[in-house]
Design an enzyme around this catalytic site. Structure first.
Site, short mmCIF file in Angstrom:
data_model
loop_
_atom_site.label_atom_id
_atom_site.label_comp_id
_atom_site.label_asym_id
_atom_site.label_seq_id
_atom_site.Cartn_x
_atom_site.Cartn_y
_atom_site.Cartn_z
N LYS A 1 0.84 -1.21 0.00
CA LYS A 1 0.00 0.00 0.00
C LYS A 1 0.87 1.25 0.00
CE LYS A 1 -1.90 1.54 4.01
NZ LYS A 1 -1.57 2.96 4.24
N ASN A 2 1.85 1.29 0.90
CA ASN A 2 2.61 2.53 1.08
C ASN A 2 3.58 2.82 -0.06
OD1 ASN A 2 1.23 2.93 3.41
ND2 ASN A 2 2.95 2.52 4.80
N ARG A 50 -4.71 10.48 4.83
CA ARG A 50 -3.72 11.54 5.01
C ARG A 50 -2.67 11.57 3.91
NH1 ARG A 50 -2.43 14.05 9.27
NH2 ARG A 50 -0.29 13.72 8.56
N PRO A 79 1.38 16.18 11.89
CA PRO A 79 1.39 17.40 11.07
C PRO A 79 2.09 17.19 9.72
CG PRO A 79 3.05 17.53 12.80
CD PRO A 79 2.31 16.23 13.01
C1 UD1 Z 1 4.08 6.71 6.76
C2 UD1 Z 1 3.28 5.47 6.46
C3 UD1 Z 1 2.69 4.90 7.73
C4 UD1 Z 1 3.80 4.66 8.77
C5 UD1 Z 1 4.63 5.92 8.95
C6 UD1 Z 1 5.85 5.69 9.84
C7 UD1 Z 1 2.49 5.94 4.22
C8 UD1 Z 1 1.33 6.25 3.34
N1 UD1 Z 1 2.22 5.85 5.52
O1 UD1 Z 1 3.20 7.69 7.31
O2 UD1 Z 1 2.06 3.67 7.40
O3 UD1 Z 1 3.22 4.32 10.00
O4 UD1 Z 1 5.12 6.39 7.69
O5 UD1 Z 1 6.62 4.66 9.34
O6 UD1 Z 1 3.60 5.71 3.75
N2 UD1 Z 1 5.92 14.45 11.24
C9 UD1 Z 1 5.97 15.79 11.56
N3 UD1 Z 1 5.86 16.69 10.53
C10 UD1 Z 1 5.71 16.31 9.23
C11 UD1 Z 1 5.67 14.94 8.94
C12 UD1 Z 1 5.77 14.03 9.96
O7 UD1 Z 1 6.09 16.18 12.70
O8 UD1 Z 1 5.63 17.20 8.34
C13 UD1 Z 1 6.02 13.45 12.33
C14 UD1 Z 1 4.78 12.60 12.48
O9 UD1 Z 1 3.81 13.21 13.30
C15 UD1 Z 1 5.34 11.34 13.11
C16 UD1 Z 1 6.73 11.23 12.45
O10 UD1 Z 1 7.02 12.52 11.97
O11 UD1 Z 1 5.50 11.51 14.49
C17 UD1 Z 1 6.82 10.23 11.33
O12 UD1 Z 1 5.73 10.42 10.44
P1 UD1 Z 1 5.82 10.11 8.89
O13 UD1 Z 1 6.99 9.26 8.60
O14 UD1 Z 1 5.67 11.37 8.13
O15 UD1 Z 1 4.50 9.25 8.67
P2 UD1 Z 1 3.64 9.21 7.36
O16 UD1 Z 1 4.53 9.50 6.20
O17 UD1 Z 1 2.40 10.02 7.54
#
Ligand code: UD1
Length: 417
Positions: free
Chosen positions: A22-23, A93, A123
């Site tokens: 999926k990801n 998201r 975020p």
């Molecule tokens: C992706 C995966 C999800 C997985 C996650 C962590 C996809 C579609 N989803 O989610 O399944 O659980 O990686 O491996 O690939 N953060 C910030 N600011 C930002 C972006 C992120 O503070 O702009 C923080 C998030 O709140 C979190 C951390 O960084 O605490 C990691 O998040 P992130 O890796 O971005 O998760 P996703 O990409 O949303």
């Protein structure tokens, strides 16, 4: 709303074909926005998040064709609407991934802010900061991120936190920027590598994907390509945990074991015997699993997307294990549900201390997010009696044909409409 009924007690055995990840499929479908040519994507999983992504692309004006084998051909000859609507973004998201490619190719993009979700605030500030570093003007207006740029400029971007979709968004945007972009502290997940491979097949110049420094040399235009999506390491891991919990013998196929190392090591520690093939893993468990301690962190460490499944494993294991979540602050929604099934779990901050019990008991439980739902299915497979899991639309976002696949392995599971 659909529910699942799972009757526990069956030992799982057999082979399960793992679907496309999926990801990886989500950003790769969205990468079609970067070219006027057709991007053909194979091994696309049959999931609600994929349907949402196809709707999202369709709304923007991308032409989509789907063949009977779930191959997708996406053509973004032009886009008729640069706005990703809140109604779709709020259900997924990862929709924020359209921001970078749409801006890079068309100079303008609007994406609804995703807002909070069950597993924490999540975020998108790092996506925005990275695009600003590349020269984009970004405003937040009426709940939408509105971005403008004549042509993005290559930049050196240091991510404060490792972010998977953030890295993917910036990497996609940088393929069409003027000059070289370097993303430092980049996510190293296999899905980022799969996206980079697809983009390179489309004519991008990306090196370093899979390491924490990715370099992208911008090009004038990308072209069409055909790309097969990698197998889903989280789906595979979920079936392997199911095998371990039911003291079964299960082989997962069509998935790269090298992407699964962190949790395979933990399954071995729990007492499983593993046979690792080139694109398969066989797990045999001949005794009650031993509890293991895990600590989630960005790849190649233990994935947060396998955390809930290991809480379920520990819940019926011998001994006690501490499961610490470091990525998402609120990703323990499965704990109170497991406690209702008789699990012995104590929360200490971001750590769940799980003491294994001999037997869980069935109860009506509620799925709260994707991986929490998987954890409840696993618990149901070993609980005495019939467990009814409500709100399984979460499960349908990320697990392709889960009840068919589990039934084929010998589980008693049915969907109640
Ligand atoms: C992706 C995966 C999800 C997985 C996650 C962590 C996809 C579609 N989803 O989610 O399944 O659980 O990686 O491996 O690939 N953060 C910030 N600011 C930002 C972006 C992120 O503070 O702009 C923080 C998030 O709140 C979190 C951390 O960084 O605490 C990691 O998040 P992130 O890796 O971005 O998760 P996703 O990409 O949303």
């Amino acid at each position: 709303m659909d529910k699942l009924a799972v009757t526990g007690g069956n030992r799982l055995s057999g082979e399960v074909k793992i679907s496309g990840a999926k990801n990886a499929a989500l950003p790769i479908l969205i990468a079609s926005l970067l070219t006027a040519d057709t991007l053909r994507i194979t091994n696309v999983p049959h999931l609600n998040d994929i349907t949402t992504t196809l709707h999202l692309l369709g709304d923007l004006g991308v032409e989509i064709e789907i063949d009977e084998k779930l191959g997708v051909a996406a053509t973004a000859a032009s886009i008729t609407n640069p706005r990703a609507d809140y109604d779709l973004v709020k259900t997924m998201r990862a929709s924020i991934l359209v921001l970078g490619p749409t801006l890079a190719r068309f100079g303008h993009a609007e994406v609804a802010l995703p807002g909070g979700c069950a597993i924490g605030a999540r975020p998108v500030d790092l996506h925005i900061k990275g695009l600003e570093a590349m020269g984009a003007n970004i405003d937040i207006r009426d709940g939408y991120v509105v971005a403008e740029a004549k042509r993005l400029q290559g930049a050196r971007i240091v991510c404060e936190l490792v972010t998977v979709t953030g890295t993917e968004n910036l990497m996609m945007a940088a393929t069409l920027a003027d000059g070289v972009t370097v993303i430092e502290n980049a996510a190293r997940e296999p899905e980022v590598v799969d996206l980079a491979n697809c983009l390179n097949a489309m004519g991008a110049q990306i090196t370093g994907a899979g390491t924490s420094e990715i370099t992208i040399e911008g090009v004038e235009a990308l072209h069409g390509a055909t790309h097969p999506v990698i197998g889903d390491r989280i789906e595979a891991g979920t079936y392997l945990v199911a095998a371990a919990m039911t003291q079964g013998d299960v082989t997962v196929t069509r998935v790269g074991p090298s992407t699964m190392s962190a949790y395979l090591e933990k399954l071995r520690e729990a007492g499983a015997e593993l046979e690792i093939g080139e694109t398969s893993v066989r797990l045999v468990m001949n005794q009650r699993p031993q509890a293991v301690s895990v600590h989630t962190a960005p790849h190649p460490a233990f994935p947060t997307d396998m955390q809930a499944q290991f809480v379920a494993l520990n819940a019926i294991a011998e001994g006690a294990g501490a499961v610490t979540e470091t990525i998402f602050e609120n990703r323990f929604m499965h704990v109170p549900e497991l406690q209702r099934m008789g699990a012995d779990i104590e929360m200490e901050g971001h750590t769940a201390v799980v003491r294994g019990v001999e037997q869980l008991t069935s109860a009506p439980v509620m799925a709260t997010d994707l991986r929490a739902s998987a954890c409840l299915v696993l618990a149901g497979l070993v609980a005495g009696g019939e467990t009814i899991i409500d709100r399984i639309y979460h499960l349908d976002r990320g697990y392709d044909s889960i009840e068919q696949k589990l039934s084929a392995l010998g589980a008693t599971i049915k969907r109640i409409h």
